[in-house]
Design a protein around this motif. Structure first.
Motif, short mmCIF file in Angstrom:
data_model
loop_
_atom_site.label_atom_id
_atom_site.label_comp_id
_atom_site.label_asym_id
_atom_site.label_seq_id
_atom_site.Cartn_x
_atom_site.Cartn_y
_atom_site.Cartn_z
N PHE A 18 0.80 -1.29 -0.04
CA PHE A 18 0.11 -0.09 -0.12
C PHE A 18 0.92 0.98 -0.12
CE2 PHE A 18 -2.34 -3.39 2.02
CZ PHE A 18 -3.54 -3.40 1.20
N HIS A 19 1.04 1.85 -1.02
CA HIS A 19 1.86 3.03 -1.46
C HIS A 19 3.28 2.51 -1.10
CE1 HIS A 19 2.25 6.96 -2.84
NE2 HIS A 19 2.98 7.37 -1.93
N ARG A 20 3.80 3.07 0.00
CA ARG A 20 5.24 2.86 0.38
C ARG A 20 5.27 1.78 1.49
NH1 ARG A 20 8.87 8.47 1.06
NH2 ARG A 20 8.47 9.25 -0.90
N LEU A 21 4.21 1.27 1.91
CA LEU A 21 4.11 0.16 2.89
C LEU A 21 4.03 -1.15 2.29
CD1 LEU A 21 2.06 2.13 5.67
CD2 LEU A 21 4.72 1.95 5.36
N LEU A 22 4.84 -2.26 2.76
CA LEU A 22 4.68 -3.49 2.54
C LEU A 22 4.17 -4.37 3.89
CD1 LEU A 22 4.89 -5.87 0.54
CD2 LEU A 22 7.37 -6.21 1.51
N CYS A 34 3.80 -3.07 9.11
CA CYS A 34 4.40 -2.93 7.76
C CYS A 34 5.69 -2.42 7.87
CB CYS A 34 3.29 -1.83 7.20
SG CYS A 34 1.59 -2.24 7.26
N VAL A 35 6.50 -2.81 6.59
CA VAL A 35 7.72 -2.28 6.48
C VAL A 35 7.53 -1.21 5.37
CG1 VAL A 35 10.03 -2.73 5.76
CG2 VAL A 35 8.53 -4.51 7.05
N CYS A 36 8.00 0.05 5.68
CA CYS A 36 8.15 1.19 4.78
C CYS A 36 9.41 0.93 3.90
CB CYS A 36 8.35 2.34 5.56
SG CYS A 36 8.31 3.72 4.62
N ASP A 37 9.35 1.86 2.76
CA ASP A 37 10.45 1.52 1.66
C ASP A 37 11.57 2.09 2.47
OD1 ASP A 37 8.86 0.36 -0.23
OD2 ASP A 37 8.41 2.31 -1.38
N CYS A 38 11.77 2.87 3.25
CA CYS A 38 12.75 3.53 3.79
C CYS A 38 13.42 2.62 4.73
CB CYS A 38 12.51 4.99 4.54
SG CYS A 38 11.59 4.76 6.19
N SER A 48 -7.29 1.62 7.24
CA SER A 48 -6.37 2.83 6.90
C SER A 48 -5.38 2.46 5.81
CB SER A 48 -5.37 3.37 8.35
OG SER A 48 -6.27 3.89 9.08
N LEU A 49 -4.93 1.33 5.62
CA LEU A 49 -4.20 0.92 4.41
C LEU A 49 -5.06 0.83 3.34
CD1 LEU A 49 -2.32 -1.93 6.39
CD2 LEU A 49 -1.21 0.12 5.29
N LYS A 50 -6.26 0.38 3.26
CA LYS A 50 -7.15 0.15 2.03
C LYS A 50 -7.55 1.58 1.35
CE LYS A 50 -8.32 -4.58 2.47
NZ LYS A 50 -9.59 -5.80 2.38
N ALA A 51 -7.92 2.48 2.53
CA ALA A 51 -8.31 3.72 2.17
C ALA A 51 -7.18 4.86 1.86
CB ALA A 51 -9.22 4.32 3.24
N GLY A 52 -6.04 4.09 2.01
CA GLY A 52 -4.86 5.26 1.63
C GLY A 52 -4.53 5.94 2.49
N LYS A 53 -5.33 6.21 3.88
CA LYS A 53 -5.03 7.01 4.92
C LYS A 53 -3.63 7.11 5.50
CE LYS A 53 -9.74 7.54 6.22
NZ LYS A 53 -9.77 9.01 5.81
N VAL A 54 -2.90 5.57 5.46
CA VAL A 54 -1.60 5.78 5.79
C VAL A 54 -0.66 5.04 4.57
CG1 VAL A 54 -0.06 4.21 7.30
CG2 VAL A 54 -2.38 4.97 8.15
N LYS A 55 0.28 6.03 4.43
CA LYS A 55 1.21 5.61 3.10
C LYS A 55 2.49 5.37 3.38
CE LYS A 55 -1.80 8.66 0.34
NZ LYS A 55 -1.72 10.08 -0.74
N SER A 56 2.91 5.57 4.47
CA SER A 56 4.37 5.24 4.92
C SER A 56 4.55 5.39 6.41
CB SER A 56 5.17 6.35 4.14
OG SER A 56 5.20 7.90 4.70
N CYS A 57 5.87 5.32 6.74
CA CYS A 57 6.10 5.53 8.30
C CYS A 57 6.01 7.09 8.67
CB CYS A 57 7.59 4.90 8.61
SG CYS A 57 8.86 5.75 7.99
N GLY A 58 5.76 7.96 7.70
CA GLY A 58 5.94 9.30 7.98
C GLY A 58 6.77 10.09 7.12
N CYS A 59 7.61 9.35 6.35
CA CYS A 59 8.76 9.91 5.49
C CYS A 59 7.97 10.35 4.12
CB CYS A 59 9.50 8.61 5.21
SG CYS A 59 8.96 7.32 4.35
N TYR A 60 6.71 9.93 3.82
CA TYR A 60 6.08 10.41 2.82
C TYR A 60 5.84 11.79 2.66
CZ TYR A 60 2.40 10.92 -0.72
OH TYR A 60 1.59 11.32 -1.78
N SER A 61 5.07 12.12 3.93
CA SER A 61 4.81 13.77 4.18
C SER A 61 5.86 14.57 4.11
CB SER A 61 3.97 13.82 5.35
OG SER A 61 2.54 12.95 5.05
N ARG A 62 6.97 13.80 4.85
CA ARG A 62 8.23 14.83 5.03
C ARG A 62 8.85 15.02 3.68
NH1 ARG A 62 8.88 11.00 9.28
NH2 ARG A 62 10.68 9.86 8.14
#
Length: 207
Positions: A18-22, A34-38, A48-62
């Motif tokens: 789901f986006h950056r999260l596996l 979940c493991v983030c790409d970082c 939250s995962l399916k709705a796209g509300k959580v996309k990363s560990c926070g690095c995406y927004s940063r």
């Protein structure tokens, strides 16, 4: 009280992206590790995962706010769609991309690298792979017009041209000096390929 059919607790998300999260494993109920790409791990809920509300560990927004500031631009959206088609098993086009082995190179997992290699998306063009069975990487991608992409698609019919070589319809139209869309419409309406390519366009055509 028994859970209703379709309860989120019954979801099996291990291995899905789901986006950056596996998704790695379930902790309990609808909560997952979940493991983030970082490389960082994060907890997330099924919804939250399916709705796209959580996309990363926070690095995406940063990354968006501190680095490029290009979220919502055509270039950034193209990059995001590319990743989703190849890495998100829930994407409607995943079967035609990630599902058949089309990958995004590691360098392009970061938007800034994609931008540095490809530049900003030109108006009227879209991202195209030169080798339609190859990956998304700097050596195999270009900004191309729709006509170029149609000629490159693995599902595009081929026709015999001069010398017995096979060409796409758009390539033959270009050789004949006709708009590819006109030739396409002619063939689609039942014209044979020779007639479609050799009939001049009248100024006030009733085709």
């Amino acid at each position: 009280m028994p859970r209703k059919k379709g309860s989120p607790h019954k979801a099996k998300l291990e291995g899905e992206r789901f986006h950056r999260l596996l998704v790695k494993s379930r902790i309990y109920g609808s909560t997952w590790i979940c493991v983030c790409d970082c490389g960082k791990e994060v907890k997330a809920q099924t919804y939250s995962l399916k709705a796209g509300k959580v996309k990363s560990c926070g690095c995406y927004s940063r990354d968006i706010t501190r680095t490029h500031g290009m979220e919502g631009t055509p270039t950034y959206n193209t990059w995001g769609h590319m990743l989703s088609r190849c890495r998100n098993t829930n994407h409607k086009q995943y079967a035609d991309y990630g599902g058949r082995g089309i990958a995004v190179c590691d360098r392009w997992l970061k938007f800034e690298n994609f931008l540095a290699d490809m530049g900003e998306k030109p108006d009227g063009l879209s991202l195209d792979r030169i080798d339609n069975n190859g990956p998304y990487n700097p050596d195999n991608c270009r900004w191309a017009a729709q006509q170029q992409q149609i000629a490159n698609r693995r599902v595009t019919p081929k026709y015999k041209g001069d010398g017995g070589n096979m060409y796409s319809l758009s390539q033959l139209a270009e050789q004949a000096g006709l708009p590819w869309r006109r030739v396409y419409d002619r063939v689609r309406s039942g014209w044979d390929i020779d007639k479609a390519l050799n009939t001049p366009i009248r100024k006030k055509s009733m085709e």
